[in-house]
Write a protein that holds these residues in place. Structure first.
Motif, PDB file in Angstrom:
ATOM      1  N   ALA A  55      44.834 -21.796  37.039  1.00  0.00           N
ATOM      2  CA  ALA A  55      45.987 -21.246  36.312  1.00  0.00           C
ATOM      3  C   ALA A  55      45.599 -20.239  35.238  1.00  0.00           C
ATOM      4  O   ALA A  55      46.453 -19.764  34.507  1.00  0.00           O
ATOM      5  N   THR A  83      44.416 -17.173  35.468  1.00  0.00           N
ATOM      6  CA  THR A  83      44.569 -15.735  35.741  1.00  0.00           C
ATOM      7  C   THR A  83      45.188 -15.551  37.132  1.00  0.00           C
ATOM      8  O   THR A  83      45.454 -16.529  37.834  1.00  0.00           O
ATOM      9  N   LEU A 123      46.955 -15.129  40.668  1.00  0.00           N
ATOM     10  CA  LEU A 123      48.109 -15.734  41.336  1.00  0.00           C
ATOM     11  C   LEU A 123      48.478 -17.068  40.702  1.00  0.00           C
ATOM     12  O   LEU A 123      49.662 -17.403  40.602  1.00  0.00           O
ATOM     13  N   GLY A 124      47.473 -17.842  40.265  1.00  0.00           N
ATOM     14  CA  GLY A 124      47.746 -19.137  39.643  1.00  0.00           C
ATOM     15  C   GLY A 124      48.538 -18.962  38.360  1.00  0.00           C
ATOM     16  O   GLY A 124      49.478 -19.724  38.088  1.00  0.00           O
ATOM     17  N   ASP A 170      35.756 -28.220  36.654  1.00  0.00           N
ATOM     18  CA  ASP A 170      35.095 -27.478  37.722  1.00  0.00           C
ATOM     19  C   ASP A 170      35.461 -28.128  39.055  1.00  0.00           C
ATOM     20  O   ASP A 170      35.026 -29.243  39.350  1.00  0.00           O
ATOM     21  N   ALA A 225      43.317 -22.786  43.074  1.00  0.00           N
ATOM     22  CA  ALA A 225      41.961 -22.355  42.687  1.00  0.00           C
ATOM     23  C   ALA A 225      41.141 -22.062  43.940  1.00  0.00           C
ATOM     24  O   ALA A 225      41.161 -22.836  44.902  1.00  0.00           O
ATOM     25  N   GLY A 226      40.459 -20.944  43.925  1.00  0.00           N
ATOM     26  CA  GLY A 226      39.666 -20.607  45.103  1.00  0.00           C
ATOM     27  C   GLY A 226      38.693 -19.490  44.785  1.00  0.00           C
ATOM     28  O   GLY A 226      38.863 -18.755  43.812  1.00  0.00           O
ATOM     29  N   ILE A 227      37.667 -19.405  45.606  1.00  0.00           N
ATOM     30  CA  ILE A 227      36.652 -18.359  45.421  1.00  0.00           C
ATOM     31  C   ILE A 227      36.353 -17.709  46.771  1.00  0.00           C
ATOM     32  O   ILE A 227      36.741 -18.229  47.831  1.00  0.00           O
ATOM     33  N   TYR A 265      34.994 -18.038  53.650  1.00  0.00           N
ATOM     34  CA  TYR A 265      36.373 -17.909  53.154  1.00  0.00           C
ATOM     35  C   TYR A 265      37.349 -18.037  54.319  1.00  0.00           C
ATOM     36  O   TYR A 265      38.339 -18.778  54.251  1.00  0.00           O
ATOM     37  N   LYS A 322      40.153 -20.950  54.642  1.00  0.00           N
ATOM     38  CA  LYS A 322      41.592 -20.656  54.614  1.00  0.00           C
ATOM     39  C   LYS A 322      42.250 -20.953  55.958  1.00  0.00           C
ATOM     40  O   LYS A 322      43.434 -21.306  56.010  1.00  0.00           O
ATOM     41  N   GLY A 338      49.230 -11.820  50.828  1.00  0.00           N
ATOM     42  CA  GLY A 338      48.565 -10.665  51.428  1.00  0.00           C
ATOM     43  C   GLY A 338      47.494 -10.153  50.474  1.00  0.00           C
ATOM     44  O   GLY A 338      46.821 -10.948  49.803  1.00  0.00           O
ATOM     45  N   THR A 392      44.201  -8.913  41.923  1.00  0.00           N
ATOM     46  CA  THR A 392      43.632  -9.956  41.045  1.00  0.00           C
ATOM     47  C   THR A 392      42.109  -9.751  41.021  1.00  0.00           C
ATOM     48  O   THR A 392      41.584  -8.906  41.748  1.00  0.00           O
ATOM     49  N   ASN A 435      39.963 -11.542  42.387  1.00  0.00           N
ATOM     50  CA  ASN A 435      39.447 -11.875  43.719  1.00  0.00           C
ATOM     51  C   ASN A 435      39.256 -10.620  44.587  1.00  0.00           C
ATOM     52  O   ASN A 435      38.336 -10.557  45.393  1.00  0.00           O
TER      53      ASN A 435
END
Ligand code: NAD
Length: 253
Positions: free
Chosen positions: A18, A20, A22-23, A65, A93-95, A158, A162, A189, A193, A195
């Motif tokens: 949360a 930054t 999209l969160g 974390d 949360a994702g990387i 990734y 996903k 889409g 951000t 990412n």
């Protein structure tokens, strides 16, 4: 009346990632619709907290974390202690790690799968147990990707994570619908951000992507607002196991 069923007054929503992007956008949207927010992130959430405060909703920040599932139980307990209940979980949360598949390391595989998939499953499990104990159902919203549907380039872990997120979204919906728990996903889409900063910095990739988006622009965190509030609300009570694209038409091409 139909618009009333979109309201989230009195609900409590946990939003991971949360701090930054999209969160943050989705936390603000849920607060605008009336929910109190439990923000989870490895980063500081001061900006999100301020924006939620300004809307007159409460914000509980928990630094954690999520590469490991270890903090999950504690987060559910702390959120429940603070607000008395939880109603909504947004697994955001994702990387992402970028490297040619031929050179891709085991670490870049494990790190991405751990946070983007393993934690999503076990966080959902912990939230569902709480929803069942509370006896009033709940909403789980997972954040998928265009790479839940497509292969992508140089991001194999990734894509794997996903693609699996849409799979477990359906699997969990099947098992938990009987408890009035809805498990859906949103597939954003190409959004502006952190990412996607490297993609946007690469002129040829960036213009190739833009050219393919029917809407003619990259998405923004605010573009997630309608979808997340809908899926978190009573208006979506009969929507289950579905992945909704918010992609400016990308998948329609
Ligand atoms: P971002 O990098 O701006 O934000 C990621 C958030 O996750 C941050 O709050 C960060 O603190 C948190 N986070 C990262 N690692 C963490 C960890 N180990 N523990 C706890 N929190 C951690 O990215 P974003 O674009 O806002 O991405 C949010 C979600 O949307 C991700 O799941 C991403 O895969 C997905 N997504 C993004 C796009 C896009 O175009 N930006 C497209 C499709 C899907």
């Amino acid at each position: 009346m139909i618009l009333d069923s979109f309201k989230l007054e009195g609900k409590v929503a946990i939003v991971t990632g949360a701090s930054t992007g999209l969160g943050q956008g989705m936390a603000i949207a849920l607060a605008e619709a009336g929910a109190h927010i439990v923000g989870i992130s490895s980063g500081t959430m001061g900006e999100t907290q301020q924006k939620v405060d300004r809307l007159g909703r409460r914000f509980l920040a928990i630094r954690a974390d999520l590469t490991s599932t270890e903090p999950v139980e504690h987060i559910i307990d702390e959120a429940t202690e603070h607000f008395g209940r939880i109603d909504i979980l947004v697994n955001n949360a994702g990387i992402i790690r970028r490297e040619d598949a031929l050179n891709f390391s085991e670490k870049d595989w494990d790190d991405v799968i751990d946070i983007n998939l393993k934690t999503v499953f076990f966080f959902s499990q912990a939230a569902a147990r709480k929803f069942i104990e509370q006896g009033s159902g709940g909403k789980i919203i997972n954040i998928a990707s265009m790479l839940s549907f497509q292969g992508g380039i140089r991001v194999p872990s990734y894509t794997a994570s996903k693609s699996a997120v849409t799979g477990i979204t359906k699997a969990l919906a099947n098992e938990w619908a009987k408890f009035n728990i809805n498990v859906n996903a949103i597939a954003p889409g190409y959004m502006i951000t952190n990412n996607t900063a490297p993609l946007r910095a690469d002129e040829s990739r960036s213009s190739a992507i833009l050219e393919r988006i029917p809407a003619g622009r990259w998405g923004r965190p605010e573009d997630m607002k309608g979808a997340v509030v809908f899926l978190a609300s009573g208006a979506a009570d009969y929507v289950n196991g579905f992945t909704l694209a918010v992609d400016g038409g990308w998948l329609a091409r």
